[in-house]
Motif scaffolding. Sequence first.
Motif, PDB file in Angstrom:
ATOM      1  N   PRO A 256       0.817  -1.224   0.000  1.00  0.00           N
ATOM      2  CA  PRO A 256       0.000   0.000   0.000  1.00  0.00           C
ATOM      3  C   PRO A 256       0.845   1.266   0.000  1.00  0.00           C
ATOM      4  O   PRO A 256       1.916   1.307   0.606  1.00  0.00           O
ATOM      5  CB  PRO A 256      -0.768  -0.107   1.325  1.00  0.00           C
ATOM      6  N   ASP A 257       0.353   2.289  -0.667  1.00  0.00           N
ATOM      7  CA  ASP A 257       0.908   3.618  -0.448  1.00  0.00           C
ATOM      8  C   ASP A 257       0.455   4.050   0.942  1.00  0.00           C
ATOM      9  O   ASP A 257      -0.747   4.051   1.240  1.00  0.00           O
ATOM     10  CB  ASP A 257       0.392   4.586  -1.513  1.00  0.00           C
ATOM     11  N   LEU A 258       1.389   4.388   1.808  1.00  0.00           N
ATOM     12  CA  LEU A 258       1.068   4.819   3.169  1.00  0.00           C
ATOM     13  C   LEU A 258       0.943   6.337   3.261  1.00  0.00           C
ATOM     14  O   LEU A 258       0.775   6.876   4.349  1.00  0.00           O
ATOM     15  CB  LEU A 258       2.133   4.314   4.145  1.00  0.00           C
ATOM     16  N   TYR A 259       1.036   7.028   2.121  1.00  0.00           N
ATOM     17  CA  TYR A 259       0.844   8.469   2.018  1.00  0.00           C
ATOM     18  C   TYR A 259       1.763   9.253   2.957  1.00  0.00           C
ATOM     19  O   TYR A 259       1.311  10.087   3.741  1.00  0.00           O
ATOM     20  CB  TYR A 259      -0.623   8.837   2.264  1.00  0.00           C
ATOM     21  N   PRO A 260       3.065   9.028   2.865  1.00  0.00           N
ATOM     22  CA  PRO A 260       3.985   9.780   3.731  1.00  0.00           C
ATOM     23  C   PRO A 260       3.974  11.278   3.441  1.00  0.00           C
ATOM     24  O   PRO A 260       4.345  12.075   4.312  1.00  0.00           O
ATOM     25  CB  PRO A 260       5.352   9.151   3.426  1.00  0.00           C
ATOM     26  N   HIS A 261       3.544  11.681   2.245  1.00  0.00           N
ATOM     27  CA  HIS A 261       3.483  13.110   1.945  1.00  0.00           C
ATOM     28  C   HIS A 261       2.405  13.815   2.767  1.00  0.00           C
ATOM     29  O   HIS A 261       2.441  15.035   2.917  1.00  0.00           O
ATOM     30  CB  HIS A 261       3.235  13.332   0.449  1.00  0.00           C
ATOM     31  N   LEU A 262       1.461  13.033   3.315  1.00  0.00           N
ATOM     32  CA  LEU A 262       0.416  13.606   4.157  1.00  0.00           C
ATOM     33  C   LEU A 262       0.683  13.395   5.646  1.00  0.00           C
ATOM     34  O   LEU A 262      -0.060  13.911   6.482  1.00  0.00           O
ATOM     35  CB  LEU A 262      -0.943  12.999   3.785  1.00  0.00           C
ATOM     36  N   GLU A 263       1.711  12.625   5.978  1.00  0.00           N
ATOM     37  CA  GLU A 263       2.092  12.392   7.383  1.00  0.00           C
ATOM     38  C   GLU A 263       3.606  12.254   7.448  1.00  0.00           C
ATOM     39  O   GLU A 263       4.145  11.153   7.285  1.00  0.00           O
ATOM     40  CB  GLU A 263       1.392  11.154   7.938  1.00  0.00           C
ATOM     41  N   PRO A 264       4.320  13.368   7.655  1.00  0.00           N
ATOM     42  CA  PRO A 264       5.793  13.339   7.622  1.00  0.00           C
ATOM     43  C   PRO A 264       6.421  12.409   8.645  1.00  0.00           C
ATOM     44  O   PRO A 264       7.564  11.977   8.460  1.00  0.00           O
ATOM     45  CB  PRO A 264       6.173  14.801   7.901  1.00  0.00           C
ATOM     46  N   GLU A 265       5.704  12.080   9.735  1.00  0.00           N
ATOM     47  CA  GLU A 265       6.278  11.200  10.764  1.00  0.00           C
ATOM     48  C   GLU A 265       6.154   9.728  10.404  1.00  0.00           C
ATOM     49  O   GLU A 265       6.735   8.875  11.091  1.00  0.00           O
ATOM     50  CB  GLU A 265       5.586  11.464  12.108  1.00  0.00           C
ATOM     51  N   LEU A 266       5.407   9.413   9.359  1.00  0.00           N
ATOM     52  CA  LEU A 266       5.165   8.010   9.014  1.00  0.00           C
ATOM     53  C   LEU A 266       6.454   7.229   8.739  1.00  0.00           C
ATOM     54  O   LEU A 266       6.626   6.121   9.279  1.00  0.00           O
ATOM     55  CB  LEU A 266       4.210   7.943   7.819  1.00  0.00           C
ATOM     56  N   PRO A 267       7.395   7.721   7.933  1.00  0.00           N
ATOM     57  CA  PRO A 267       8.613   6.938   7.689  1.00  0.00           C
ATOM     58  C   PRO A 267       9.367   6.601   8.967  1.00  0.00           C
ATOM     59  O   PRO A 267       9.876   5.476   9.126  1.00  0.00           O
ATOM     60  CB  PRO A 267       9.427   7.843   6.761  1.00  0.00           C
ATOM     61  N   GLY A 268       9.465   7.547   9.906  1.00  0.00           N
ATOM     62  CA  GLY A 268      10.147   7.270  11.168  1.00  0.00           C
ATOM     63  C   GLY A 268       9.422   6.228  11.993  1.00  0.00           C
ATOM     64  O   GLY A 268      10.059   5.370  12.618  1.00  0.00           O
ATOM     65  N   ARG A 269       8.092   6.299  12.009  1.00  0.00           N
ATOM     66  CA  ARG A 269       7.316   5.285  12.745  1.00  0.00           C
ATOM     67  C   ARG A 269       7.551   3.902  12.165  1.00  0.00           C
ATOM     68  O   ARG A 269       7.689   2.923  12.901  1.00  0.00           O
ATOM     69  CB  ARG A 269       5.823   5.630  12.682  1.00  0.00           C
ATOM     70  N   LEU A 270       7.579   3.832  10.852  1.00  0.00           N
ATOM     71  CA  LEU A 270       7.785   2.535  10.212  1.00  0.00           C
ATOM     72  C   LEU A 270       9.184   2.008  10.506  1.00  0.00           C
ATOM     73  O   LEU A 270       9.364   0.815  10.786  1.00  0.00           O
ATOM     74  CB  LEU A 270       7.555   2.647   8.709  1.00  0.00           C
ATOM     75  N   ALA A 271      10.178   2.878  10.453  1.00  0.00           N
ATOM     76  CA  ALA A 271      11.550   2.458  10.734  1.00  0.00           C
ATOM     77  C   ALA A 271      11.684   1.961  12.170  1.00  0.00           C
ATOM     78  O   ALA A 271      12.317   0.919  12.428  1.00  0.00           O
ATOM     79  CB  ALA A 271      12.512   3.614  10.476  1.00  0.00           C
ATOM     80  N   ILE A 275      12.664  -1.941  13.432  1.00  0.00           N
ATOM     81  CA  ILE A 275      13.721  -2.291  14.386  1.00  0.00           C
ATOM     82  C   ILE A 275      13.159  -3.165  15.498  1.00  0.00           C
ATOM     83  O   ILE A 275      13.747  -4.207  15.852  1.00  0.00           O
ATOM     84  CB  ILE A 275      14.362  -1.016  14.966  1.00  0.00           C
ATOM     85  N   ASP A 276      12.011  -2.781  16.043  1.00  0.00           N
ATOM     86  CA  ASP A 276      11.389  -3.586  17.101  1.00  0.00           C
ATOM     87  C   ASP A 276      11.053  -4.981  16.601  1.00  0.00           C
ATOM     88  O   ASP A 276      11.258  -5.979  17.314  1.00  0.00           O
ATOM     89  CB  ASP A 276      10.114  -2.899  17.603  1.00  0.00           C
ATOM     90  N   ALA A 277      10.546  -5.066  15.370  1.00  0.00           N
ATOM     91  CA  ALA A 277      10.181  -6.370  14.818  1.00  0.00           C
ATOM     92  C   ALA A 277      11.410  -7.244  14.604  1.00  0.00           C
ATOM     93  O   ALA A 277      11.361  -8.471  14.837  1.00  0.00           O
ATOM     94  CB  ALA A 277       9.427  -6.184  13.500  1.00  0.00           C
ATOM     95  N   LEU A 278      12.513  -6.648  14.171  1.00  0.00           N
ATOM     96  CA  LEU A 278      13.739  -7.424  13.969  1.00  0.00           C
ATOM     97  C   LEU A 278      14.295  -7.935  15.294  1.00  0.00           C
ATOM     98  O   LEU A 278      14.771  -9.073  15.385  1.00  0.00           O
ATOM     99  CB  LEU A 278      14.780  -6.579  13.251  1.00  0.00           C
ATOM    100  N   VAL A 279      14.226  -7.103  16.327  1.00  0.00           N
ATOM    101  CA  VAL A 279      14.679  -7.545  17.655  1.00  0.00           C
ATOM    102  C   VAL A 279      13.843  -8.729  18.118  1.00  0.00           C
ATOM    103  O   VAL A 279      14.368  -9.740  18.607  1.00  0.00           O
ATOM    104  CB  VAL A 279      14.599  -6.386  18.663  1.00  0.00           C
TER     105      VAL A 279
END
Length: 292
Positions: A256-271, A275-279
């Motif tokens: 899905p397009d998560l529409y990061p242009h409409l929510e600038p914090e989205l990429p950081g939340r995903l990152a 990290i939590d999922a990999l741990v």
Amino acid sequence: MMLTIDVLMPAAGSEYGAAAEAILGDYRAAFARRGMTLCPRPWDLGPDDGDAALALFAWGYHLDVLRWEAMLAAWPAHKPLFNAPALLASNTRKTYLAELEAGGIPIVPSWFGRADAASVPAAFDHFGADELVIKPQVSGGSYRTVRVGRSDPVRPLDDAIIQPFVPAVSGEGELSFLYVAGEFSHAVRKVAAEGDFRIQPQFGGIFSRFDPDADQRGLADRVVAALPEPALYTRVDLLRLANGSLALMELEVIEPDLYPHLEPELPGRLADALIDALVKTRDDMSANLTTP
């Protein structure tokens, strides 16, 4: 030490390639700040040697679905893929809507099967509709999606979904709810251009942020809770039916397009969520290795 994250992208030469590369750019800086390098990888080449993989930009898989399903079935267990291969496979064919409906989730009324000169007239009568939308069960970006009236000719289509046309697409619009690691992030309203029924920007659709009310959030939360397993990222698309109730149009956990242009914090939340999922994944693998 930087982690390498392979990002599944459109196949080489795909018409989706340039757009996917452009949106991927919205994520690079946020991931880099958290010690991760995003490495594009055409989805049809399968896994590479990164520390993990994201399927987020595997646009165009619907054009080669047998290869897509074979790749997921063969994905190595030691290579973390997000979302998980089994979840991606379950979301590939939109017959998942029928399974969610059986579990109590209201969906846009849908008939699954072959669309032809016999089934389409029967669908008009069944739904009591003057217009229908017909699309493939494996699709993306309104691929081979048509809107027909009772007198319109119908091109036969195997493995189709037939649904009544819902006028809200050009009124209130399709309501999208974005989740990261099961937590609500933001909501986007997508309104089709006047006279059209497709909400994608290439067809004139207009996207904007909105604050959902309790009923809208409540249904979207129920849909996410109904997933067969947790997802790193999820998009829930709701549409208001003629009777005023909300129903699920689509649940997207593949690309899905998560529409990061409409929510600038989205990429950081995903990152952060990755990290939590990999741990957690590594802790689970270590526990399995040490369990007698």
